[in-house]
Design an enzyme around this catalytic site. Structure first.
Site, PDB file in Angstrom:
ATOM      1  CG  HIS A 364      -2.204  -0.684   0.961  1.00 37.54           C
ATOM      2  ND1 HIS A 364      -3.051  -1.096   1.937  1.00 37.54           N
ATOM      3  CD2 HIS A 364      -2.780  -1.037  -0.204  1.00 37.54           C
ATOM      4  CE1 HIS A 364      -4.099  -1.674   1.398  1.00 37.54           C
ATOM      5  NE2 HIS A 364      -3.950  -1.656   0.099  1.00 37.54           N
ATOM      6  NE  ARG A 507      -6.716  -9.636 -18.132  1.00 33.40           N
ATOM      7  CZ  ARG A 507      -5.409  -9.623 -17.875  1.00 33.40           C
ATOM      8  NH1 ARG A 507      -4.540  -9.710 -18.858  1.00 33.40           N
ATOM      9  NH2 ARG A 507      -4.978  -9.505 -16.639  1.00 33.40           N
ATOM     10  CD  GLU A 605      -2.595 -12.866 -22.289  1.00 34.95           C
ATOM     11  OE1 GLU A 605      -1.930 -12.241 -21.458  1.00 34.95           O
ATOM     12  OE2 GLU A 605      -3.658 -13.444 -22.031  1.00 34.95           O
ATOM     13  CG  ASP A 629       0.931 -14.084 -19.749  1.00 33.83           C
ATOM     14  OD1 ASP A 629       1.708 -14.686 -18.999  1.00 33.83           O
ATOM     15  OD2 ASP A 629      -0.133 -13.576 -19.364  1.00 33.83           O
ATOM     16  CB  CYS A 676      -2.630  -4.128 -23.348  1.00 31.29           C
ATOM     17  SG  CYS A 676      -3.052  -5.866 -23.265  1.00 31.29           S
TER      18      CYS A 676
HETATM   19  C1  PEP Z   1       0.238  -9.539 -20.634  1.00 30.54           C
HETATM   20  O1  PEP Z   1       0.354 -10.748 -20.425  1.00 30.54           O
HETATM   21  O2  PEP Z   1       1.014  -8.869 -21.336  1.00 30.54           O
HETATM   22  C2  PEP Z   1      -0.880  -8.793 -20.019  1.00 30.54           C
HETATM   23  C3  PEP Z   1      -1.129  -7.552 -20.354  1.00 30.54           C
HETATM   24  O3  PEP Z   1      -1.608  -9.436 -19.074  1.00 30.54           O
HETATM   25  P1  PEP Z   1      -1.096  -9.705 -17.580  1.00 30.54           P
HETATM   26  O4  PEP Z   1       0.193  -8.966 -17.391  1.00 30.54           O
HETATM   27  O5  PEP Z   1      -2.185  -9.225 -16.693  1.00 30.54           O
HETATM   28  O6  PEP Z   1      -0.935 -11.190 -17.578  1.00 30.54           O
HETATM   29 MG    MG Z   2      -1.285 -11.881 -19.580  1.00 30.12          MG
END
Ligand code: PEP
Ligand code: MG
Length: 756
Positions: A364, A507, A605, A629, A676
């Protein structure tokens, strides 16, 4: 040159002994460049000095003996500027530092380049020559490329250990003390150490039988009320400077206190014959142990909150005066486990930095510090707490480094960095409301990632074009049971309303892998290849339908909802999910809502999704690459495993090719393709992503301004050329070096130096 370069690297990597490798390197480089001297200095981080580690042409007896303080001499300058320095006469340069032991009087020409790995300066490589001449561009490029390769060699774990042993055994000069932790909030802080002593300790509480149970319970009630009031006042003091979402951190504290369960639990223990302090100890420590055993980092950090609250109540029970430290005008707040309330107690305008021995960037305090823009270092487990009291301290929140009693030159260096940072922030602020459009008129949407940390406030103020990824698992992880559909609807509604009419991509639940839910436990041998993301949703349509119905109801009258599916590996998963989404839509419409079917997207991913990008795109409205990922699955490197962290690089040529194939697949079907993962916030990657053709990039709130700035400084044509060049390279190290150089040439090198 390329052949020579390959030969040198091959020869260097043919030996297991890193010193021998560097000796081979300097000899071979000197020969290849027809130059008289070549030397390598490596940075001894613990002492803030560059140490001569290999030389051909300087006094060989000086190896391991010459130590040049950070930021001094030409070596220091190259390291500080993180760029090549090419001089026809080194001795005339104002930074020239004469080191008699080096025996370099005969040399005039000087070319030095920084050895950088993962944005950290590891050392400096120099070549020198007797006659006064300037090394030409091709020689400079050759040395820069070699520097990136040498960086990869010396950053290898075994070499790092051997290097550490070597450095420990060499004599040191006068130096500041340097400690390391984990970056918690970016920025540089300079000030005096103020220590938060926690003299209260549950372990010191002994058992005793209370005289009167009812008065013991009353004592407890009034201690709870007093802490509640303290928190209200502290929260109120911070509120004016805090975005709305971060205020909820204090609400979390209040909620824990207000929850009848906690008070009732302690009262029950008192009724069983314990005095209030011991009853409180048992209940709090019970919760702490339970959370610590959850094997879930997000839940573990909550133990800090519970403990802090418990100790605050205890201090009232014991009528213990909380020691108020003497805050310096520039306070670097240091403690064993700091909490948001410690931070709130520092007088306004006094807080220059925070160092916590325990905790991580999810704590936090770190979330709060980021919101308040206070440089912070977490998990600095080695700091000798009491010895830092009143000491001058520099805190580098980018690298997680703490400098104690720094030299004047080091302080001046960091003060300059702070100034550079302020200038950069001011420039970025000026372009906040301008689009991310290249000089030749190509626009990319800048979206924000949310859900990690409480960051709605920050996200709303940075001029994002929408939310590119909302990680819905985070509110699930903050609870001790599945949130109801209505609880979810309220969270999603707030987000959709705040950003309307801009799009918000929610998501669906992405649990499993490294994101477990404490109340939905399962154990797997190989969680990253197991039950995670959409696989769980499809096996639990009850959880999935409840979530997507909540999303759809939340979008009533707004029409800006997009739904995104994580960890898709196969088209049948998309077909099956789409069927469930249609079903949810029909049901919600039957309830009387008048909602359009939201746009649906899939995350790319895993490699199978890359190869099937077009087939997937045919079925949905958009694709979004999760590069975190995707990199881990393409390179077979666990994204959270520090032992293989040096192998994890999103600029790996294989990853870049996967990105290209994904964008092509999506665009062939006329669909929007976004990215992303963390790569979107990496300055060295932005131009490549632009050239690859992503329609939007989504990243953490803090990075948007910088990425927008880069895009506004380039043409798509130039980016395309850089991509073409990068694709001819065979390793991530070379591509990264190439892109860093490109940023330098565009005059954007400060983006790498500041706010890395
Ligand atoms: C990713 O895998 O790039 C992603 C945006 O999802 P997360 O980091 O939440 O797995
Ligand atoms: Mg991911």
């Amino acid at each position: 040159m390329l052949t020579v370069l390959r030969q040198i690297i091959q020869e260097m990597t043919s030996t297991q002994d890193f010193r021998e490798a560097l000796d081979i390197g300097v000899r071979r480089i000197a020969r290849a460049l027809h130059t008289e001297a070549c030397s390598i200095f490596l940075l001894d981080r613990n002492h803030g000095e560059y140490v001569l580690i290999a030389t051909h042409g300087l006094n060989p007896a000086a190896v391991g003996k010459i130590r040049i303080p950070l930021n001094q001499g030409l070596i220091g300058l190259v390291g500080e500027r993180e760029e090549p320095l090419n001089l026809d006469s080194a001795k005339e340069h104002p930074h020239f530092l004469s080191v008699a032991e080096a025996q370099e009087d005969a040399y005039h020409a000087f070319l030095g380049i920084p050895i950088i790995y993962h944005r950290q300066v590891l050392g400096v490589l120099i070549v020198q020559h007797g006659e006064s001449k300037r090394y030409d561009e091709s020689e400079e490029a050759f040395l820069v490329t070699l520097g990136t390769q040498i960086a990869a060699i010396i950053s290898h774990a075994d070499v790092r250990d051997a290097l550490q042993t070597f450095l420990i055994n060499t004599p040191i000069g006068h130096h500041e003390l340097i400690y390391s932790g984990v970056p918690g909030a970016p920025g540089v802080g300079i000030g005096q150490g103020v220590i938060i002593d926690t003299t209260l300790d549950f372990d010191a509480i002994t058992d005793r039988i209370p005289d009167d149970i009812e008065s013991e319970i009353q004592l407890l009630d009034s201690a709870f009320s007093a802490v509640r009031e303290d928190l209200r006042l502290l929260g109120e003091r911070l509120y004016p400077s805090l975005p709305a979402e971060e205020r909820t951190l204090f609400d979390v504290y209040q909620r824990i206190l207000d929850s009848a369960d906690l008070g009732k639990e302690v009262a029950d223990h008192i009724r069983q014959g314990k005095w209030a302090g011991a009853a409180l100890r048992d209940v709090i420590m019970g919760h702490v142990h339970h959370l610590e055993n959850l094997d879930n980092e997000y839940m573990q950090v909550r133990t800090e909150d519970i403990k802090d609250l418990g100790l605050r109540v205890l201090s009232y029970l014991q009528q213990h005066e909380r020691a108020i430290p003497h805050y310096a005008e520039k306070t670097i707040l240091i403690g064993e486990t700091l909490t948001p309330t410690d931070l709130a107690e520092v007088p306004e305008g006094f807080l220059a930095g925070v160092v916590s021995k325990k905790g991580s960037s999810h704590s936090h305090i770190a979330i709060l510090a980021r919101a308040m823009k206070v440089p912070t270092i977490m998990g600095a487990s080695d700091i000798p707490l009491q010895e830092l009291r009143d000491k001058n301290i520099i805190l580098d929140g980018y690298y997680g480094q703490i400098y104690v009693s720094p030299s004047d030159s080091l302080t001046a260096h960091f003060a300059r960095l702070m100034q550079e940072e302020e200038k950069l922030e001011a420039t970025l602020e000026e372009i906040r409301d301008l689009p991310a459009t290249t000089k030749d008129g190509h626009t990319v949407s800048m979206m924000v990632n949310m859900g990690l940390g409480a960051d709605l406030g920050a996200s709303l103020t940075i001029g994002a074009d929408g939310v590119g990824l909302y990680r819905t698992e985070i509110p699930f992880q903050m609870r001790d049971r599945f949130p109801s559909s209505e609880e979810q609807r309220i969270i999603y509604r707030q987000l959709l309303t705040s950003f309307s009419p801009r799009p918000v991509i929610l998501r669906t639940l992405d649990i499993g892998g490294d994101k477990p839910l404490s109340y939905f436990p399962f154990k797997e041998e190989n969680p990253f290849l197991g039950w995670r993301g959409i696989r769980i949703s499809l096996d639990h349509p009850d959880i999935f339908l409840s979530q997507v119905r909540a999303m759809m109801r939340a979008s009533d009258g707004l029409d800006n909802l997009r739904i995104m599916l994580p960890m898709i590996t196969d088209v049948t998963e998309v077909d099956e999910t789409t069927r469930l989404l249609r079903k949810a839509h029909t049901e919600v419409c039957e309830e009387g809502y008048n909602i359009k079917m939201p746009q649906i997207g899939v995350m790319i991913e895993v490699p199978s999704a890359v190869y099937q990008a077009r087939a997937l795109a045919k079925r949905v409205d958009f694709l979004s690459v999760g590069s975190n990922d995707l990199t881990q699955y393409i390179l077979a490197v666990d994204r959270n495993n520090p032992h293989v962290a040096n192998l994890y690089d999103t600029l790996h040529p294989a990853v870049l090719r996967a990105l290209i194939q994904t964008v092509e697949g999506g665009h062939q079907e006329g669909k929007h393709v976004s990215i992303c993962g963390e790569i979107a916030s990496d300055p060295t990657a932005v131009m490549l992503l632009l050239a690859i053709g992503f329609d939007s990039m989504s990243m953490n709130a803090a990075s948007i301004a910088r990425v927008r700035w880069i895009i506004r400084h380039v043409t798509k044509k130039r980016a395309a050329k850089l991509l073409h060049e990068a694709l001819s390279m065979e390793s991530a190290v070379m591509i990264r070096g190439h892109m860093e150089l490109a940023l330098e040439k565009l005059g954007l090198g400060n983006l790498i130096r500041v706010g890395r």
